[in-house]
Design a protein around this motif. Sequence first.
Motif, mmCIF file in Angstrom:
data_model
loop_
_atom_site.group_PDB
_atom_site.id
_atom_site.type_symbol
_atom_site.label_atom_id
_atom_site.label_comp_id
_atom_site.label_asym_id
_atom_site.label_seq_id
_atom_site.Cartn_x
_atom_site.Cartn_y
_atom_site.Cartn_z
ATOM 1 N N LEU A 138 0.826 -1.208 0.000
ATOM 2 C CA LEU A 138 0.000 0.000 0.000
ATOM 3 C C LEU A 138 0.864 1.263 0.000
ATOM 4 N N SER A 139 2.047 1.180 0.600
ATOM 5 C CA SER A 139 2.944 2.344 0.610
ATOM 6 C C SER A 139 3.338 2.747 -0.807
ATOM 7 N N ARG A 140 3.467 1.765 -1.690
ATOM 8 C CA ARG A 140 3.809 2.080 -3.082
ATOM 9 C C ARG A 140 2.694 2.863 -3.764
ATOM 10 N N LEU A 141 1.475 2.748 -3.248
ATOM 11 C CA LEU A 141 0.352 3.504 -3.816
ATOM 12 C C LEU A 141 0.234 4.897 -3.211
ATOM 13 N N TYR A 142 0.459 4.999 -1.891
ATOM 14 C CA TYR A 142 0.081 6.214 -1.174
ATOM 15 C C TYR A 142 1.243 7.047 -0.622
ATOM 16 N N HIS A 143 2.468 6.610 -0.768
ATOM 17 C CA HIS A 143 3.544 7.400 -0.189
ATOM 18 C C HIS A 143 3.598 8.764 -0.886
ATOM 19 N N PRO A 144 3.604 9.858 -0.116
ATOM 20 C CA PRO A 144 3.572 11.217 -0.715
ATOM 21 C C PRO A 144 4.728 11.481 -1.685
ATOM 22 N N ASP A 145 5.882 10.866 -1.436
ATOM 23 C CA ASP A 145 7.042 11.126 -2.295
ATOM 24 C C ASP A 145 6.852 10.584 -3.711
ATOM 25 N N LYS A 146 5.870 9.745 -3.920
ATOM 26 C CA LYS A 146 5.644 9.168 -5.240
ATOM 27 C C LYS A 146 4.715 10.038 -6.093
ATOM 28 N N HIS A 147 4.325 11.193 -5.550
ATOM 29 C CA HIS A 147 3.414 12.084 -6.275
ATOM 30 C C HIS A 147 4.017 13.493 -6.320
ATOM 31 N N THR A 148 3.931 14.117 -7.492
ATOM 32 C CA THR A 148 4.495 15.467 -7.664
ATOM 33 C C THR A 148 3.432 16.546 -7.580
ATOM 34 N N ASP A 149 2.212 16.255 -8.026
ATOM 35 C CA ASP A 149 1.135 17.222 -7.964
ATOM 36 C C ASP A 149 0.778 17.496 -6.498
ATOM 37 N N ASN A 150 0.633 18.790 -6.148
ATOM 38 C CA ASN A 150 0.384 19.169 -4.751
ATOM 39 C C ASN A 150 -0.920 18.566 -4.209
ATOM 40 N N GLU A 151 -1.973 18.578 -5.029
ATOM 41 C CA GLU A 151 -3.247 18.044 -4.583
ATOM 42 C C GLU A 151 -3.161 16.533 -4.376
#
Length: 561
Positions: free
Chosen positions: A37-50
């Motif tokens: 689940l961390s691979r889906l939700y870890h904040p570092d894996k997303h660049t868009d602020n929202e």
Amino acid sequence: MSSKNEENLIEENNYYACLNISKEATLEDITSAYRRLSRLYHPDKHTDNEQKRKADLLFNKIKKAYEVLSDPHRRAIYDTVGIKGLKTDGWEIVQRTKTPQEIRDEYERLASEENQRRLQARTNAKGNITVNINATDIFTTYDSEYDDYVNSSFFPNIETSGMSISQSIEAPLTSRDTLTLNGNLVTQNGTGSGSFIVSCKRLLMTNGWIEGELAAGNGPIATVKLFRTITKTIFGNFATQFKLTSSGIRIGFITSVGMPLDVHTQGFLTWNIGLISAMTTTIVRNTDKSHSGFVVSLGISSSFISMNHTWKINKEDLKLRIYCKVGTVNSVMECSAEKKVSEQSSLSAAVSIGVPSGVILKIKIIRAHQTYLFPIHLCEEPRLIPSVYATVTPFIVWFAIKKLIVEPFMKEQKEKQIEKQKIINKKKMEENKQEAKAAVDLMRAAYERIQREEEGRNGLIILKALYGKDADTVAKSTTNTFIQLSDVIDVTVPLQCLVKDSQLILHNMSKSQLSGFYDPCVGEDKLLFIQYLYHSHLFETTINDKENLRIPKQSHRINIT
């Protein structure tokens, strides 16, 4: 609907469901689910602020679940008392020196002490009201040469021939001592009597109890009772009574010995001497589906043999009972039915045919700890017509009341309660809904990747998944209107993301706690419908909300002709 506190209607976060693991999961299972689940939700894996903001909220949720379940001490507390145990500061059971089993034992001790404190403030009130109705004039015509005594009215003469009212209050004094006060008033054909009883019971550790009782009414009576386990399988009751009469003090003794005959059967031997002299043998058999009893009593004033059997139809909350007694003083045959009409209420009807009692219809209403009994005397002799009327009439009246009053009332009450609960939990429901939408949004990339991988290996592909009230009916509808329905949601994306190595496993807990899910119809039963492809074949299944699921499964396959 099950009784719940309104503020607790929406289930608290289930850490096992958050990670989609069973309650028996090992540390390795917990860590593997968390990393997935961390691979889906870890904040570092997303660049868009929202997207990063949504991911941060969801990641903190699964991180909290992992932190609790991966710690044996905190997991033991959570398993025992839930999240509230983790929020309690300074509680004895959070000592780090204790093992998980010691934590559970400590909580049981604290819970026992809390129950004892509640015991001090509790009174267990019970009441019984019996109203005897004489309706023999309906079926019996009295011929008399004295016209003044003949009822010339068109309507039969129905009167109340007697009444009794009893009330008891049970007041625990300590964890081992209980005081009981009981009052009883009886009137029959214009004459009345009453009694008042005070008793105190004391538990004797684990092997028995002793009770003293004083009764005032029809002569003062003092009674001492003792219950004690004699061996591991034999137990006994012993009682001595002292009754003050105009001729002096009369003494009576009652001795009863019981023992199990098999797993479901017990036998009793009772000997009364003094006030009442009789020897009684009783055999009782009780199972989940039935209850039976056989009694043989030999006494100076009367002797009898009786048998009874009760069928328990648990799915219908219904009990059917037949009772037969043959004795030197009277004989009776009785049939009865008892129906549970609500969580706290039951209704029963019995037809008694006997000599010399005649035909009696008994209506009984049980509401919580109060019992209301209405014996209606229909005939002074065993006759066919009154017996038929007494048997058929209660069923006709019950079905009429059930269809016209009870069912509409219960349905209306349930609908009102559900609406009230939805209003109370509206804010929490909206938060859960937005959280689920955010989770689905973050799952899109993983969903497409997993679907491509499964297509490449001709594996498990979720075509359609719906969750909520009547989800299977909505899924098979020819229109795609389910998206507009408030009580059914599309969970295709979350389920595909849970597919691992062409398998999907869901555990026996509410699916509303899974990532990407929420409860669309709080307080109502929910279903999960899944339509999927496996090795290019079409499969379908529908399960209850808290049912286990493992797919693919050959029994789900749809044969297309």
